[in-house]
Scaffold this active site. Structure first.
Site, PDB file in Angstrom:
ATOM      1  N   GLU A  25       0.852  -1.184   0.000  1.00  0.00           N
ATOM      2  CA  GLU A  25       0.000   0.000   0.000  1.00  0.00           C
ATOM      3  C   GLU A  25       0.888   1.235   0.000  1.00  0.00           C
ATOM      4  O   GLU A  25       1.705   1.429   0.903  1.00  0.00           O
ATOM      5  CB  GLU A  25      -0.922   0.010   1.241  1.00  0.00           C
ATOM      6  CG  GLU A  25      -2.004  -1.058   1.161  1.00  0.00           C
ATOM      7  CD  GLU A  25      -2.991  -1.025   2.326  1.00  0.00           C
ATOM      8  OE1 GLU A  25      -3.976  -1.785   2.280  1.00  0.00           O
ATOM      9  OE2 GLU A  25      -2.776  -0.246   3.293  1.00  0.00           O
ATOM     10  N   GLU A  79      -5.817  10.504  11.165  1.00  0.00           N
ATOM     11  CA  GLU A  79      -4.599   9.707  11.073  1.00  0.00           C
ATOM     12  C   GLU A  79      -3.888   9.838  12.411  1.00  0.00           C
ATOM     13  O   GLU A  79      -3.943  10.885  13.043  1.00  0.00           O
ATOM     14  CB  GLU A  79      -3.662  10.255   9.988  1.00  0.00           C
ATOM     15  CG  GLU A  79      -4.149  10.078   8.571  1.00  0.00           C
ATOM     16  CD  GLU A  79      -3.948   8.671   8.028  1.00  0.00           C
ATOM     17  OE1 GLU A  79      -3.777   7.739   8.844  1.00  0.00           O
ATOM     18  OE2 GLU A  79      -3.973   8.511   6.806  1.00  0.00           O
TER      19      GLU A  79
END
EC number: 4.2.1.20
Lengths: 311, 383
Positions: free
Chosen positions: A77, A88
């Site tokens: 990824e 995040e």
């Protein structure tokens, strides 16, 4: 098998093992578009590392991603940094800031993917704004077309709700890419159904409540999370909080088809940037941790009951 | 239109773990907000604690100078010196009635954090404010105020250590502690239910102003003007007039000009995008977000304004830094009222409209007072 990077090369005959991937003739909503992604799950648990592209600079980042493949990655990824991420953890956010300061942009990202010398499938993880706004025409299609041209196999878009995913999913179907969704421990009922009806390639199962961040303890909820998803016939990769081989072992033993590791790898890059280590040293460490995780995943896979193996 | 959808703008663009906490919040809001006991208590607090109703002031000298009757809705006279308290009280009371015992909030310049600290103290709720490390350094006075009122100020060092990072830290806290914690968002931005919830709590501004204007003049104003950063004071004013024959004008932070590469005017000059959990208008990628006023220094805008713009219901222009500063000085000199730099953008726009002569009566939301901006003014005007 996952500790042998060579087996990830295209052309390996996929075995109907623990991955749960249906044969290609199944046209159900969970069938993946990308054969390469299906293969990543076909021969035992998939090791799926994440790094932010361009962290801390373009050239080092190339070496780091290639080191992940040497360490046994089955699928990688690649984070395309966005200046306004939402939810995040501090670790990934630090990577995003370093990458943006290093000059990373969507155009540079595509060049990066084209220049990268790896044979495993690559999935782009980014925020919807970048996908939506890129290119002359509005909507996600131009970005997806460019991504396909660059050789990407799919997307993970944390801030894309399933209800609004159809334009992106349509573009992904058109260009043969997969659209991966993240499923939280709290997701159930109608929302889970809505997500699972649009997912392709694999589902990213969050093992712990909260945002990304390496933790020493791996949640007991893994098994429960997987159990909840058992009826959905798509590979289940578990992420958030995996930082050591024993985590990987436990998660795979609990039935995961893959493990996703981000923060623990980003930490190595961050330390390297801070201590001004050579890219080679950092790459070696990324490779070493990857091997540890792959070995752990393999142990977990072997520990599974025979019935789980032959499912 | 589903709740939280503003003609395709808005929605809930968040990572999956935030869905469930936001669902719970939306349900709580829908259950409690319309009850008589909630509304009665909120009215009482707005009157007794915050200082409502605020006056409607006919700015006679300014009106005479520019040839239109300009009326100011004096939100600057509220406790805390800005409209922020309307929303903070509403949400804190909601949290209290929902059985939460903890408030968290993000703050940039510290105004919203201060309002949250006030209501946290008032309603005896543990209060934690997330503030970027850089802002903590720049806004020492507000940090002291928050701490004095018992709030914990959590310095955020992640990312760029600014407002966006403070939002991020607060969301993370919220996702992990939703059972006992309410996230008190400061503007009509973010994922549903925040834009509609904050809008509802700020709508008291327009309801009051509309009634006062009718009482005073027997008519509605020809135009209503407010500054737009996230856009909560503007939506608070506009909402009561949305079905009236009243022209609505939003003044965005024009920075160095909307044609320049430094401004904060996504409605006047921007594009559709997805940011901070919502689909809305966002400044162009090659533009650096900038406004002389910290409160307008934001790359996106509340989704309801994006809808008003799309429908042509309101007109939005950027007022540049210089024009805002000139209006700041002018209102101080003509009326003896020092407006916040944010509100000065609305004053500047009202002056433009008065000069253009299209409207005879103009209602302006004076959303905050300018004490906090004296350093900037002193430097600029060599006071």
């Amino acid at each position: 098998m996952v500790d042998d990077a060579a087996s990830d090369d295209a052309g390996v005959d996929p075995e109907p093992a623990a991955g749960g991937v249906e044969p290609a003739e199944d046209d159900g909503p969970t069938t993946g578009n990308s054969e390469a992604i299906a293969r990543a799950f076909a021969d035992g648990p998939a090791y799926i590392p994440y790094l932010a592209v361009g962290d801390p600079d373009y050239e080092s980042s190339l070496e780091y991603v290639e080191a992940l493949e040497r360490g046994g990655a089955d699928l990688i990824e690649l984070g395309l940094p966005f200046s306004e991420p939402i939810a995040e953890g501090p670790t990934i956010q630090g990577a995003v800031v370093r990458a943006l300061e290093g000059g990373m942009t969507p155009d540079r990202f595509f060049e990066f993917v084209e220049e990268l010398d790896v044979d495993v499938p690559l999935v782009c993880m980014t925020y919807y704004n970048l996908i939506y706004q890129w290119g002359e025409a509005s909507g996600p299609r131009p970005f997806v077309e460019r991504a396909a041209e660059a050789g990407l196999e799919g997307f993970v878009v944390p801030d894309l709700p399933a209800e609004e995913a159809d334009p992106l999913r349509d573009a992904c179907d058109e260009f043969g890419l997969d659209l991966v969704f993240i499923v939280a421990p709290t997701t159930e009922g109608d929302r889970l159904d809505r997500i699972m009806s649009r997912v392709s390639g694999y589902v990213y199962v969050q093992a712990r409540l909260g945002t990304t961040g390496a933790q020493d303890d791996v949640s007991d909820r893994t098994a429960a999370s997987l159990d909840r998803l058992r009826e959905y016939d798509v590979p289940k990769a578990v992420g958030f909080g995996i930082s050591a081989g024993e985590h990987a072992e436990r998660i795979v033993a609990a039935g995961a088809d893959g493990i996703i590791v981000g923060s623990a790898l980003v930490d190595i890059v961050a330390e390297g940037a801070e201590a001004d280590r050579s890219a080679e040293t950092v790459a070696d460490r990324l490779e070493a941790l990857s091997r540890e995780l792959v070995e752990g995943a393999d142990r977990g896979y072997r520990a599974r009951s025979p019935t789980a193996d032959s499912r | 239109m589903p709740q939280g959808d503003f003609e395709g703008y808005g929605g809930r663009h968040v990572p999956d773990p935030l869905e469930e906490p936001l669902d719970r919040l939306a349900n709580t809001y829908d259950e409690i907000a319309d009850t008589e006991s909630f509304q009665a208590e909120l009215r009482r607090l707005l009157e007794e604690y915050a200082g409502r109703a605020t006056p409607l002031h006919h700015a006679e000298r300014l009106s005479e100078r520019y040839g239109a009757d300009v009326y100011l809705k004096r939100e600057d006279l509220l406790h805390g010196g800005a409209h922020k308290i309307n929303n903070a009280l509403g949400q804190a009371l909601l949290a209290k009635q929902a059985g939460k015992d903890r408030l968290i909030a993000e703050t940039g310049a510290g105004q919203h954090g201060t309002a949250t600290a006030m209501v946290g103290a008032l309603l005896d709720l543990d209060t934690e404010i997330y503030m970027g490390e850089k802002d903590v350094e720049r806004q020492r006075m507000n940090v002291f105020r928050m701490r004095l009122m018992g709030a914990e100020v959590n310095e955020v060092t992640r990312g760029g250590a600014g407002l966006a990072d403070a939002v991020d830290a607060a969301l993370e806290d919220f996702a992990g502690n939703v059972a006992d914690t309410h996230y008190l968002v400061g503007s009509i931005v973010g994922p549903d239910p925040f834009p509609r919830m904050v809008r509802d709590f700020q709508s008291v501004i327009g309801r009051e102003a509309r009634e006062q204007f009718l009482d005073r003049t027997g008519e509605l104003p020809d135009a209503a003007v407010a500054c737009v950063g996230g856009g909560s004071n503007a939506i608070g004013l506009f909402h009561a007039f949305r079905d009236d024959d009243v022209a609505l004008y939003g003044a965005e932070g024009g920075g160095e000009g909307t044609d320049s590469s430094r401004h904060a005017a996504p409605l006047a000059r921007g594009e559709d995008g997805v940011i901070h959990g919502m689909r809305t208008r966002v400044i162009d990628e090659d533009v650096e977000v900038h406004s002389v006023s910290a409160g307008l220094d934001y790359p996106g805008v509340g989704p309801e304004h994006a809808m008003f713009r799309e429908l042509g219901r309101a007109e939005y222009v950027g007022v540049d830094d210089d024009a805002a500063l000139a209006a700041f000085r002018e209102l101080s000199e003509t009326e003896g009222i020092i407006p916040a730099l944010e509100s000065s953008h609305a004053i500047a726009r009202a002056i433009e409209l008065a000069e253009a002569g299209e409207h005879e009566t103009i209602l302006v939301n004076l959303s905050g007072r300018g004490d906090k901006d004296m350093e900037t003014a002193a430097e600029r005007f060599d006071l």
